[in-house]
Design an enzyme around this catalytic site. Structure first.
Site, PDB file in Angstrom:
ATOM      1  N   SER A 248       1.065  70.601  55.852  1.00 50.07           N
ATOM      2  CA  SER A 248       2.496  70.167  56.088  1.00 50.07           C
ATOM      3  C   SER A 248       3.216  69.089  55.549  1.00 50.07           C
ATOM      4  O   SER A 248       4.283  69.188  55.525  1.00 50.07           O
ATOM      5  CB  SER A 248       2.627  70.255  57.620  1.00 50.07           C
ATOM      6  OG  SER A 248       2.566  71.750  58.155  1.00 50.07           O
TER       7      SER A 248
ATOM      8  N   LYS B  98      10.593  63.212  60.744  1.00 51.92           N
ATOM      9  CA  LYS B  98      10.132  64.557  61.274  1.00 51.92           C
ATOM     10  C   LYS B  98      10.390  64.575  62.671  1.00 51.92           C
ATOM     11  O   LYS B  98      10.196  63.823  63.417  1.00 51.92           O
ATOM     12  CB  LYS B  98       8.851  65.018  60.914  1.00 51.92           C
ATOM     13  CG  LYS B  98       8.473  66.333  61.163  1.00 51.92           C
ATOM     14  CD  LYS B  98       7.186  66.888  60.720  1.00 51.92           C
ATOM     15  CE  LYS B  98       6.592  68.225  60.718  1.00 51.92           C
ATOM     16  NZ  LYS B  98       5.339  68.529  60.086  1.00 51.92           N
TER      17      LYS B  98
ATOM     18  N   SER C 114       4.969  72.551  57.366  1.00 48.26           N
ATOM     19  CA  SER C 114       6.145  72.803  58.417  1.00 48.26           C
ATOM     20  C   SER C 114       7.043  71.490  58.103  1.00 48.26           C
ATOM     21  O   SER C 114       8.174  71.361  58.862  1.00 48.26           O
ATOM     22  CB  SER C 114       5.342  72.427  59.832  1.00 48.26           C
ATOM     23  OG  SER C 114       4.667  71.174  59.891  1.00 48.26           O
TER      24      SER C 114
HETATM   25  N1  GLN Z   1       0.738  75.710  57.977  1.00 48.49           N
HETATM   26  C1  GLN Z   1      -0.461  75.424  58.531  1.00 48.49           C
HETATM   27  C2  GLN Z   1      -0.119  75.970  60.013  1.00 48.49           C
HETATM   28  O1  GLN Z   1       0.593  76.591  60.246  1.00 48.49           O
HETATM   29  C3  GLN Z   1      -0.414  73.695  58.590  1.00 48.49           C
HETATM   30  C4  GLN Z   1       0.725  73.434  59.309  1.00 48.49           C
HETATM   31  C5  GLN Z   1       0.585  71.940  59.396  1.00 48.49           C
HETATM   32  O2  GLN Z   1       0.021  71.068  58.535  1.00 48.49           O
HETATM   33  N2  GLN Z   1       1.196  71.178  60.643  1.00 48.49           N
HETATM   34  O3  GLN Z   1      -1.011  75.611  61.008  1.00 48.49           O
END
Ligand code: GLN
Length: 487
Positions: free
Chosen positions: A177, A78, A153
């Site tokens: 995410s 990532k 994400s």
């Molecule tokens: N979707 C969640 C957020 O926008 C979690 C994102 C993540 O786990 N990095 O904060």
């Protein structure tokens, strides 16, 4: 060899037997990326020459009799984790051109075991989002249906693994995410317990919630990678020195003597019928494997989203202060003063969702509002954590849906941030509580989209959830068995 379906474990067996070389593996994956990624957009960057050179080096090492738990295995990383010399942009304009000066600890650990770094995967900017649509480099598409999002994400990592463009990938999970994209794309995603895996070299989003973990095609692959990634690190003071279980300790044939909890708050209104049916069928499969399934309660679940969307932006607003045009990446040209330079760089460098988080976070931390918002959220967080501690007195793992729905359509939630936030309703609690959790594909819906089962375990008991997942995967006929489980 069909790179689109083999697991990391099978790749290693084939390398050991001489059925193929690491160079064969990397070439096949590069071909697959060339054929598919113009559509999927899972990768921000692929360094083909470097990956092939690493593969040839791995093949030479193997020929010399050297060993490594990941020797010759190509993985995707990532774009918020440092791989020395490679770009690391967090899919943000503000880090355009930035190159990592050192390896993240997780990357160094993989490198030491002989892994090959294929490329950088797409993500929501700074990991803020649930669909990978908030990337400055264009969205990733769900390889199972290109009109749908891959989740986020870590959507690029999930899509790459699901589509056969990488054998495994690393992601990060602050509120879901790793697990939510794993559920949407049909792969296994593990968020380890807080303190299990070093975050040194991970671009921090919300430091009290972030964890790094694997996205894979099988439970065993997740256990193998977990075994390499986990463990104390002097460079991350939040890591804890607790013995890390090896893959064998994470495998189970049956679930006799295992108590599983179903939290009633996670099976309430708003859960899509296809997700509910698939998860309940998985629960039946657990019973058939000998598990003792009981209802449990996590009474403070209703405060989780509010608490998460106060704590995470608060920490993000502090962590993102360092991106000021001076130290990293992009700097706005033509500024007339330092203050003007900061303002212009941050205004044009960050995307709208990141700015929204910075504003939310700054607001809840500001004097006069701190007690009303931030402190209240911390108290709610403690209650949520205590709920889990109490529930785990009654069971070894908790089963829930990973997401309230299957993958949604591209564009469906981009205009409504609250709807996007609710995609994490079942996953963010594990981050707030610091416990471990994984998503296992448990079936497909009528549209052919994957559905995910979440298993949550007590802190530092990853073997509990990997054990449950491995028994289910095995009962379903192996890592691809879920594809036949239609609801
Ligand atoms: N979707 C969640 C957020 O926008 C979690 C994102 C993540 O786990 N990095 O904060």
């Amino acid at each position: 060899m069909d790179v689109s379906s083999i697991t990391l474990g099978e790749a290693l067996t084939g390398l050991d037997r001489g059925d193929w070389s690491a160079e064969n593996l990397v070439s096949a994956l590069l071909d697959r990326i060339a054929a598919r990624d113009a559509m999927v957009n899972a990768f921000l960057n692929v360094d083909a020459e470097a990956a092939l050179a690493q593969a040839r080096a791995a093949d030479e090492q193997r020929a010399r009799g050297e060993t490594g738990r990941m020797l010759g295995v190509p993985v995707a990383i990532k774009d918020n984790l440092n791989v020395q010399g490679q770009t690391c942009t967090c899919a943000s304009r503000i880090l355009d051109g930035y190159r990592a000066p050192y390896d993240a600890t997780v990357v160094a650990r993989l490198r030491k075991e002989g892994a090959i770094f294929l490329g950088r995967t797409n993500m929501d900017e700074f990991a803020m989002g649930s669909s990978t649509e908030y990337s400055s480099r264009g969205p990733t598409r769900n390889p199972r249906n290109p009109d749908c999002v891959p989740g986020g994400s870590s959507g690029g990592s999930a899509a790459a693994v699901a589509d056969g463009m990488a054998l495994a990938a690393l992601g990060s999970d602050t509120g879901g995410s790793i697990r939510q994209p794993a559920a949407f794309c049909g792969c296994v995603g593990l968020k380890p317990s807080y303190g299990r895996v070093s975050r040194y070299g991970l671009t921090a989003f919300a430091s009290s919630l972030d964890q790094v973990g694997p996205l894979t095609r099988s439970v065993d692959d997740a256990a193998r990678l977990f075994g390499v990634l986990a463990g104390a690190d002097v460079r991350d003071a939040t890591t804890v020195d607790v013995a890390v279980p090896g893959p064998d300790a994470c495998r189970r044939e049956d679930l006799k003597g295992v108590a599983l909890g179903l939290p009633r708050e996670y099976f309430a209104e708003g859960l899509a019928p296809d997700v509910r049916a698939s998860v309940m069928a998985a629960v039946d499969a657990c019973r058939a494997l000998g598990a003792d399934v009981r209802e449990v309660s996590l009474p403070h679940t209703e405060y989780a989203m509010a608490a998460y969307y106060i704590v995470a932006p608060a920490e993000a607003s502090a962590n993102l202060a360092r991106f000021d045009g001076v130290r990293y990446g992009y700097r706005a040209p033509d500024a007339i003063s330092p203050l003007d330079m900061y303002c212009q760089t941050r205004s044009s460098g960050f995307g709208p969702e990141v700015k929204r988080r910075i504003m939310l976070g700054t607001y809840v931390l500001s004097s006069g509002y701190y007690d009303a918002y931030y402190l209240s959220a911390q108290k709610a967080r403690t209650l949520i954590r205590n709920d889990f501690i109490a529930a785990f007195r009654e069971c070894d793992a908790i089963l829930t849906p990973t997401t309230p729905t299957a993958a949604f359509r591209m564009g469906e939630k981009t205009d409504d941030p609250v709807q996007m936030y609710l995609a994490d309703i079942f996953t963010a609690t594990a981050n707030l509580a610091g416990i471990c959790a994984l998503s296992l594909p448990c079936g497909v819906n009528a549209d052919g989209l994957p559905l995910g089962l979440q298993a949550m375990g007590p802190a530092f008991k990853e073997e509990n959830i990997l054990g449950v997942a491995s028994a289910l995967e095995n009962a379903w006929g192996g890592p691809q068995g879920w594809m036949e489980r239609r609801v």
